[in-house]
Enzyme design. Structure first.
Site, short mmCIF file in Angstrom:
data_model
loop_
_atom_site.label_atom_id
_atom_site.label_comp_id
_atom_site.label_asym_id
_atom_site.label_seq_id
_atom_site.Cartn_x
_atom_site.Cartn_y
_atom_site.Cartn_z
N ASN A 45 0.99 -1.45 -0.10
CA ASN A 45 0.07 0.00 0.49
C ASN A 45 1.15 1.69 -0.49
O ASN A 45 1.57 1.22 0.63
CB ASN A 45 -1.09 0.41 1.32
CG ASN A 45 -0.42 -0.10 2.39
OD1 ASN A 45 0.46 -0.95 2.36
ND2 ASN A 45 -0.92 0.22 3.48
N ILE A 46 0.33 2.22 -0.53
CA ILE A 46 1.04 3.42 -0.98
C ILE A 46 0.13 4.60 -0.22
O ILE A 46 -0.93 5.11 -1.39
CB ILE A 46 1.36 3.99 -2.01
CG1 ILE A 46 2.43 2.31 -2.87
CG2 ILE A 46 2.31 5.16 -2.24
CD1 ILE A 46 3.09 2.47 -3.86
N GLU A 47 0.11 5.24 0.48
CA GLU A 47 -0.84 6.43 0.81
C GLU A 47 0.02 7.37 0.17
O GLU A 47 0.68 8.11 -0.41
CB GLU A 47 -0.49 6.04 2.78
CG GLU A 47 -1.68 5.01 2.74
CD GLU A 47 -1.50 5.03 4.32
OE1 GLU A 47 -0.65 5.88 5.27
OE2 GLU A 47 -2.66 3.86 4.58
N CYS A 56 -4.27 0.53 -2.74
CA CYS A 56 -3.85 -0.74 -1.81
C CYS A 56 -2.80 -1.85 -2.67
O CYS A 56 -2.19 -1.28 -3.58
CB CYS A 56 -5.40 -1.19 -1.90
SG CYS A 56 -6.20 -0.50 -1.01
N GLU A 58 -3.15 -4.18 -2.72
CA GLU A 58 -3.22 -5.86 -4.15
C GLU A 58 -3.36 -4.64 -5.87
O GLU A 58 -2.87 -5.51 -6.31
CB GLU A 58 -5.38 -6.01 -3.89
CG GLU A 58 -4.97 -6.50 -2.68
CD GLU A 58 -5.21 -5.90 -1.41
OE1 GLU A 58 -4.89 -5.02 -1.23
OE2 GLU A 58 -6.38 -6.44 -0.79
N CYS A 89 -10.27 -4.72 -0.33
CA CYS A 89 -11.22 -3.61 -0.10
C CYS A 89 -12.70 -4.66 -1.01
O CYS A 89 -12.04 -5.10 -2.25
CB CYS A 89 -10.85 -3.10 0.20
SG CYS A 89 -10.12 -1.79 -1.31
N CYS A 92 -10.68 -3.03 -4.51
CA CYS A 92 -9.55 -3.79 -4.84
C CYS A 92 -10.58 -4.83 -5.24
O CYS A 92 -9.71 -6.19 -6.38
CB CYS A 92 -8.71 -4.35 -3.74
SG CYS A 92 -7.41 -3.49 -4.07
N1 THU Z 1 -5.49 -1.66 2.73
C1 THU Z 1 -4.88 -1.88 1.75
O1 THU Z 1 -3.77 -2.24 1.41
N2 THU Z 1 -5.32 -3.13 0.63
C2 THU Z 1 -6.89 -3.00 1.47
O2 THU Z 1 -7.13 -4.89 0.85
C3 THU Z 1 -7.60 -2.58 2.48
C4 THU Z 1 -6.55 -1.17 2.67
C5 THU Z 1 -4.39 -0.13 2.97
C6 THU Z 1 -4.70 1.37 2.39
C7 THU Z 1 -4.11 1.98 3.44
O3 THU Z 1 -2.97 2.16 2.96
C8 THU Z 1 -4.71 1.44 4.29
O4 THU Z 1 -4.79 0.15 4.02
C9 THU Z 1 -5.41 1.33 5.65
O5 THU Z 1 -6.80 1.61 4.78
#
Ligand code: THU
Length: 130
Positions: A45-47, A56, A58, A89, A92
């Site tokens: 995940n890259i915010e 996300c 995935e 989620c 995804c």
């Molecule tokens: N996140 C994912 O990488 N995959 C998911 O299926 C659910 C959420 C990440 C997004 C965000 O960076 C962190 O988890 C919290 O929501």
């Protein structure tokens, strides 16, 4: 052509999780895709400070595969820093529906309970398509 066990694909997802850029949620996620032609692509995940621009793990892994020309996904492993089953989620799942058929496999891991496998159509039945 790489042949990988489910546990090896989970291990790749954990390696990718180490690169998670998640200063806002502090929640690290990793993913690894096995394409139908046997290639592995990983993602984390890259915010972003503009939260909606976050991606996300995935989708990072899937988009890496697709951008290299691999549009058919056989398996997808997902892990998180909780080391418990971490489900993808909704957004995804919709992206997965584009590149995975109903028999595609999602692999999750829990340190206590082991690996779990789902067919794609179990986690997103009746999905939208044109
Ligand atoms: N996140 C994912 O990488 N995959 C998911 O299926 C659910 C959420 C990440 C997004 C965000 O960076 C962190 O988890 C919290 O929501």
């Amino acid at each position: 052509m790489i042949s990988l066990t489910n546990q090896q694909l989970i291990n790749k997802a954990y390696e990718a999780m180490n690169n998670s850029y998640s200063p806002y949620s502090k929640f690290k996620v990793g993913a690894a895709v096995l394409t139908s032609d046997g290639q592995v692509y990983t993602g984390c995940n890259i915010e972003n400070v503009s939260y909606g621009a976050t991606i996300c793990a995935e989708r990072t892994a899937i988009f890496k595969a697709v951008s290299e020309g691999h549009t058919k996904i056989q398996k997808l492993a997902i892990v998180s820093m909780t080391r418990k089953y971490t489900y993808p989620c909704g957004m995804c799942r919709q992206v997965m529906s584009e590149f995975m058929d109903e028999e595609g496999i999602i692999i999750l891991s829990d340190d206590e309970y082991g690996l779990k496998e789902y067919r794609f159509n179990e986690i997103l039945p009746y999905c939208f398509s044109l």
